[in-house]
Design a protein around this motif. Sequence first.
Motif, mmCIF file in Angstrom:
data_model
loop_
_atom_site.group_PDB
_atom_site.id
_atom_site.type_symbol
_atom_site.label_atom_id
_atom_site.label_comp_id
_atom_site.label_asym_id
_atom_site.label_seq_id
_atom_site.Cartn_x
_atom_site.Cartn_y
_atom_site.Cartn_z
ATOM 1 N N THR A 13 -16.780 15.172 -20.893
ATOM 2 C CA THR A 13 -15.790 15.291 -19.825
ATOM 3 C C THR A 13 -16.079 16.536 -18.993
ATOM 4 O O THR A 13 -16.051 16.498 -17.753
ATOM 5 N N ASN B 91 -17.420 16.445 -15.138
ATOM 6 C CA ASN B 91 -16.610 17.080 -14.096
ATOM 7 C C ASN B 91 -17.404 18.126 -13.331
ATOM 8 O O ASN B 91 -17.219 18.302 -12.127
ATOM 9 N N LYS C 220 -20.131 15.742 -11.219
ATOM 10 C CA LYS C 220 -19.793 14.513 -10.504
ATOM 11 C C LYS C 220 -19.864 14.770 -9.000
ATOM 12 O O LYS C 220 -19.608 15.878 -8.523
ATOM 13 N N GLY C 221 -20.277 13.754 -8.282
ATOM 14 C CA GLY C 221 -20.499 13.921 -6.854
ATOM 15 C C GLY C 221 -21.905 14.371 -6.527
ATOM 16 O O GLY C 221 -22.298 14.400 -5.353
ATOM 17 N N ASN D 194 -25.290 13.049 -7.521
ATOM 18 C CA ASN D 194 -26.017 11.988 -8.223
ATOM 19 C C ASN D 194 -27.498 12.289 -8.427
ATOM 20 O O ASN D 194 -28.232 11.454 -8.954
ATOM 21 N N ARG E 26 -17.182 8.290 -17.238
ATOM 22 C CA ARG E 26 -16.683 7.496 -16.105
ATOM 23 C C ARG E 26 -15.223 7.807 -15.776
ATOM 24 O O ARG E 26 -14.796 7.682 -14.615
ATOM 25 N N ALA E 27 -14.450 8.242 -16.770
ATOM 26 C CA ALA E 27 -13.038 8.568 -16.523
ATOM 27 C C ALA E 27 -12.889 9.751 -15.573
ATOM 28 O O ALA E 27 -11.830 9.919 -14.939
ATOM 29 N N THR E 28 -13.924 10.576 -15.441
ATOM 30 C CA THR E 28 -13.874 11.712 -14.518
ATOM 31 C C THR E 28 -14.122 11.285 -13.075
ATOM 32 O O THR E 28 -13.939 12.085 -12.157
ATOM 33 N N GLY E 29 -14.588 10.065 -12.894
ATOM 34 C CA GLY E 29 -14.991 9.609 -11.571
ATOM 35 C C GLY E 29 -16.467 9.792 -11.301
ATOM 36 O O GLY E 29 -16.959 9.441 -10.216
ATOM 37 N N ALA E 30 -17.201 10.332 -12.287
ATOM 38 C CA ALA E 30 -18.644 10.528 -12.114
ATOM 39 C C ALA E 30 -19.370 9.190 -12.085
ATOM 40 O O ALA E 30 -19.148 8.341 -12.962
ATOM 41 N N THR E 31 -20.234 9.010 -11.107
ATOM 42 C CA THR E 31 -21.011 7.769 -10.980
ATOM 43 C C THR E 31 -22.486 7.990 -11.317
ATOM 44 O O THR E 31 -23.311 7.100 -11.107
ATOM 45 N N GLN F 252 -19.888 1.018 -13.890
ATOM 46 C CA GLN F 252 -20.706 1.369 -12.729
ATOM 47 C C GLN F 252 -22.047 0.633 -12.713
ATOM 48 O O GLN F 252 -22.767 0.699 -11.723
#
Length: 327
Positions: A132, A136, A139-140, A142, A193-198, A224
């Motif tokens: 996590t 975090n 993320k953003g 890639n 993935r719960a963090t929004g990381a792709t 994803q």
Amino acid sequence: MTASGATYRLLGVNRSGGEFTCIQGYGMWNGPMDQASITAMRSWKVRAVRVPLNEECWLGTADVPSGGTSGAAYQTEVKNYVNLLIQNGITPILEMHWNYGQYSGQGAGCSDVKATCQKPMPDAQYAPQFWTGVANAFKGNNAVIFDLFNEPYPDAAANWDTTAGWTCFRDGGTCTGISYQVAGFQTLLDAVRATGATNVVMVGGLAWSNNIAQWLQYRPTDPQNNLMAFAHVYNFNACIDTACWDREWAPVAAQVPLAISEIGENDCAHGFIDQVMAWADTHGVGYLGWTWNNWDCSSGPSLITDYDGTPTAFGQGFKNHLATVSN
């Protein structure tokens, strides 16, 4: 694939240090992690660097000695190195190498509960929290790849029951032969993935990641659809010839991206990795040499004798081949 849609193989090296130096109380890294050392990597046409990390050092637990970099300071060091790699056109692969959990069964590297050696699986206590935090942090971005765990061996813990091993691999929980509660790879992928990381996420196999024969059956589900497989191979592993790679690895590579994220041999030569790289080239598979550290090549695979990039005999073979296939 690149942002423009071009196929991109992970070709490069491992850079050991972040997994052990801190927990041993000696700061953060092993050797220089500066621009000059990366320039030397680029002279080899390295375009991916795998960075092993320590779970407890990242989280800053009380187990990290006072002399070891820990918590926010450790995280800042990782971020700085990742940014420097990206600035040089190199893909960073962040990987959880050593983790918490007591294990003294088959294949144990230590009997210490602390993150001082390779354990058979990630632990439920800290591993989801680690991922996590890492997700975090990056993320953003890639350009950064996440490698969830170095070398699982729950099959060894289960006395080579591969069904038990693969089930533990995916689902975690109470696993045969492992005294601590395990975080399976579905749990860790879900945490990312719960963090929004792709970001692209890499997952290995059994037998210290040398066995990916049932990877397609037991891989975690990724919403994803951005999951890739990895294997490791040394000349002393079980799956070490083209017959095995054709049988067990090629079917995986045909369906998902595959990288052999550690290749090496323990004789300071390169005859074995030459075979590995030739096979990988014909199957669109990436590979990373172990390791870009100036250690004694006779005691384990080391690519260099100094951080200017002077190769060992083993490293010379890797460097020569990389020059023919990398940009």
